[in-house]
Design a protein around this motif. Sequence first.
Motif, PDB file in Angstrom:
ATOM      1  N   GLU A 225       0.829  -1.209   0.000  1.00  0.00           N
ATOM      2  CA  GLU A 225       0.000   0.000   0.000  1.00  0.00           C
ATOM      3  C   GLU A 225       0.862   1.258   0.000  1.00  0.00           C
ATOM      4  N   LEU A 226       1.983   1.220   0.725  1.00  0.00           N
ATOM      5  CA  LEU A 226       2.874   2.380   0.792  1.00  0.00           C
ATOM      6  C   LEU A 226       3.446   2.708  -0.592  1.00  0.00           C
ATOM      7  N   MET A 227       3.872   1.697  -1.312  1.00  0.00           N
ATOM      8  CA  MET A 227       4.417   1.932  -2.657  1.00  0.00           C
ATOM      9  C   MET A 227       3.332   2.394  -3.623  1.00  0.00           C
ATOM     10  N   THR A 228       2.117   1.911  -3.431  1.00  0.00           N
ATOM     11  CA  THR A 228       1.006   2.391  -4.257  1.00  0.00           C
ATOM     12  C   THR A 228       0.803   3.889  -4.054  1.00  0.00           C
ATOM     13  N   LEU A 229       0.856   4.320  -2.792  1.00  0.00           N
ATOM     14  CA  LEU A 229       0.696   5.746  -2.486  1.00  0.00           C
ATOM     15  C   LEU A 229       1.829   6.570  -3.084  1.00  0.00           C
ATOM     16  N   TYR A 230       3.059   6.092  -2.898  1.00  0.00           N
ATOM     17  CA  TYR A 230       4.201   6.823  -3.456  1.00  0.00           C
ATOM     18  C   TYR A 230       4.106   6.899  -4.984  1.00  0.00           C
ATOM     19  N   SER A 231       3.800   5.799  -5.617  1.00  0.00           N
ATOM     20  CA  SER A 231       3.690   5.793  -7.084  1.00  0.00           C
ATOM     21  C   SER A 231       2.619   6.764  -7.554  1.00  0.00           C
ATOM     22  N   LYS A 232       1.497   6.800  -6.843  1.00  0.00           N
ATOM     23  CA  LYS A 232       0.391   7.698  -7.206  1.00  0.00           C
ATOM     24  C   LYS A 232       0.822   9.161  -7.111  1.00  0.00           C
ATOM     25  N   PHE A 233       1.404   9.539  -5.979  1.00  0.00           N
ATOM     26  CA  PHE A 233       1.739  10.951  -5.771  1.00  0.00           C
ATOM     27  C   PHE A 233       2.917  11.396  -6.631  1.00  0.00           C
ATOM     28  N   PHE A 234       3.929  10.550  -6.796  1.00  0.00           N
ATOM     29  CA  PHE A 234       5.063  10.920  -7.648  1.00  0.00           C
ATOM     30  C   PHE A 234       4.640  11.016  -9.115  1.00  0.00           C
ATOM     31  N   SER A 235       3.689  10.157  -9.525  1.00  0.00           N
ATOM     32  CA  SER A 235       3.254  10.180 -10.922  1.00  0.00           C
ATOM     33  C   SER A 235       2.544  11.484 -11.264  1.00  0.00           C
ATOM     34  N   GLU A 236       1.976  12.153 -10.259  1.00  0.00           N
ATOM     35  CA  GLU A 236       1.333  13.449 -10.499  1.00  0.00           C
ATOM     36  C   GLU A 236       2.343  14.486 -10.989  1.00  0.00           C
ATOM     37  N   TYR A 237       3.611  14.270 -10.645  1.00  0.00           N
ATOM     38  CA  TYR A 237       4.675  15.183 -11.078  1.00  0.00           C
ATOM     39  C   TYR A 237       5.567  14.528 -12.136  1.00  0.00           C
ATOM     40  N   THR A 238       5.047  13.449 -12.754  1.00  0.00           N
ATOM     41  CA  THR A 238       5.728  12.693 -13.816  1.00  0.00           C
ATOM     42  C   THR A 238       7.108  12.210 -13.390  1.00  0.00           C
ATOM     43  N   GLN A 239       7.228  11.827 -12.135  1.00  0.00           N
ATOM     44  CA  GLN A 239       8.483  11.287 -11.624  1.00  0.00           C
ATOM     45  C   GLN A 239       8.338   9.783 -11.406  1.00  0.00           C
ATOM     46  N   VAL A 240       9.234   9.020 -12.016  1.00  0.00           N
ATOM     47  CA  VAL A 240       9.218   7.561 -11.872  1.00  0.00           C
ATOM     48  C   VAL A 240       9.978   7.173 -10.603  1.00  0.00           C
ATOM     49  N   VAL A 241       9.423   6.220  -9.861  1.00  0.00           N
ATOM     50  CA  VAL A 241      10.081   5.698  -8.666  1.00  0.00           C
ATOM     51  C   VAL A 241      10.268   4.196  -8.810  1.00  0.00           C
ATOM     52  N   GLY A 242      11.214   3.666  -8.048  1.00  0.00           N
ATOM     53  CA  GLY A 242      11.467   2.229  -8.047  1.00  0.00           C
ATOM     54  C   GLY A 242      11.674   1.737  -6.625  1.00  0.00           C
ATOM     55  N   GLN A 243      11.203   0.543  -6.336  1.00  0.00           N
ATOM     56  CA  GLN A 243      11.290  -0.004  -4.981  1.00  0.00           C
ATOM     57  C   GLN A 243      12.559  -0.820  -4.815  1.00  0.00           C
ATOM     58  N   VAL A 244      13.271  -0.592  -3.701  1.00  0.00           N
ATOM     59  CA  VAL A 244      14.440  -1.391  -3.340  1.00  0.00           C
ATOM     60  C   VAL A 244      14.245  -1.857  -1.900  1.00  0.00           C
ATOM     61  N   LEU A 245      14.057  -3.163  -1.718  1.00  0.00           N
ATOM     62  CA  LEU A 245      13.911  -3.741  -0.382  1.00  0.00           C
ATOM     63  C   LEU A 245      15.202  -4.460  -0.007  1.00  0.00           C
ATOM     64  N   LEU A 246      15.714  -4.165   1.185  1.00  0.00           N
ATOM     65  CA  LEU A 246      17.016  -4.694   1.576  1.00  0.00           C
ATOM     66  C   LEU A 246      16.942  -5.438   2.908  1.00  0.00           C
ATOM     67  N   THR A 247      17.822  -6.395   3.068  1.00  0.00           N
ATOM     68  CA  THR A 247      18.109  -6.985   4.368  1.00  0.00           C
ATOM     69  C   THR A 247      19.605  -6.830   4.617  1.00  0.00           C
ATOM     70  N   ARG A 248      19.993  -6.877   5.874  1.00  0.00           N
ATOM     71  CA  ARG A 248      21.377  -6.556   6.228  1.00  0.00           C
ATOM     72  C   ARG A 248      22.382  -7.501   5.577  1.00  0.00           C
ATOM     73  N   ASP A 249      22.034  -8.786   5.463  1.00  0.00           N
ATOM     74  CA  ASP A 249      22.987  -9.742   4.913  1.00  0.00           C
ATOM     75  C   ASP A 249      23.321  -9.444   3.456  1.00  0.00           C
ATOM     76  N   VAL A 250      22.413  -8.776   2.738  1.00  0.00           N
ATOM     77  CA  VAL A 250      22.690  -8.400   1.346  1.00  0.00           C
ATOM     78  C   VAL A 250      23.902  -7.476   1.276  1.00  0.00           C
ATOM     79  N   LEU A 251      24.028  -6.587   2.271  1.00  0.00           N
ATOM     80  CA  LEU A 251      25.144  -5.655   2.277  1.00  0.00           C
ATOM     81  C   LEU A 251      26.393  -6.243   2.916  1.00  0.00           C
ATOM     82  N   ASP A 252      26.241  -7.383   3.601  1.00  0.00           N
ATOM     83  CA  ASP A 252      27.388  -8.011   4.255  1.00  0.00           C
ATOM     84  C   ASP A 252      28.229  -8.839   3.296  1.00  0.00           C
ATOM     85  N   TYR A 253      27.617  -9.297   2.199  1.00  0.00           N
ATOM     86  CA  TYR A 253      28.342 -10.145   1.238  1.00  0.00           C
ATOM     87  C   TYR A 253      28.768  -9.308   0.037  1.00  0.00           C
TER      88      TYR A 253
END
Length: 270
Positions: free
Chosen positions: A90-118
Amino acid sequence: MANTPRAALNDLKRIVIKVGTSTLMYPTGGINLQRIEKLAFVLTDLRNQGKEVILVSSGAIGVGCHCLKLNERPTSIPQQQAVAAVGQSELMTLYSKFFSEYTQVVGQVLLTRDVLDYPESRENVTNTFQQLLAMGIIPIVNENDTVAIDELDHQTKFGDNDSLSALVAEITQADLLIMLSDIDGFYDKNPTIHDDARLFSTIHAITDELLLLAGGNGSRFGTGGMITKLKAADHVLNQQSQMVLANGVDPMIIFKIMTGEKVGTHFYRK
């Protein structure tokens, strides 16, 4: 003023902005739609100025609680992860909706700590950020709460998005981290209790004395306290970068920060 470090902030190009749950949610547990819309406007305008912008956003569990009509944050890990799965969508839906009003594209990046450890996965994440920014896309980053756990032999959880934002600033080699909270900056004592609390305008190093002044958790839907913000600032300073901690009640404050106005607490090495 022109020679002060604050005045030079507008020259910085790559900026990480971190917003906490308290910035996105009303104390009632409802979603603060006008604040999210303002945030989309401000960040898009920074992009139009030629800045590279990364948004680290808390709020998955808070928004999930709202969607599922829960009055309190769940206590068990499986419940939290289920609520986060609903809330992040739902949060990304809201962000996509509001950013699209200003024609700005957004992308989601979900991270966990181990991704940055390796090293290999860390390099892949870094390359993803670089490509998104090169394409003019605003990455929206959050911890992957649906799978993040804390175990002795396999730590995947950042613990809070203050730490996450500092690590994102590190791997993207950001020039500045702007951390928006529900407080005007770092004080020598709790300003909600003490009328004589003094705001630190600038801090050049995180000392044991400052850490002793910090403590306690944030809002009932969030996890962060002031001590996590100081630790994030310490990480940023060790990377020879800068951080500003300010009140996110009005995202337009980001413009004030970038133009050198004396708001919040500015962390930088002398």
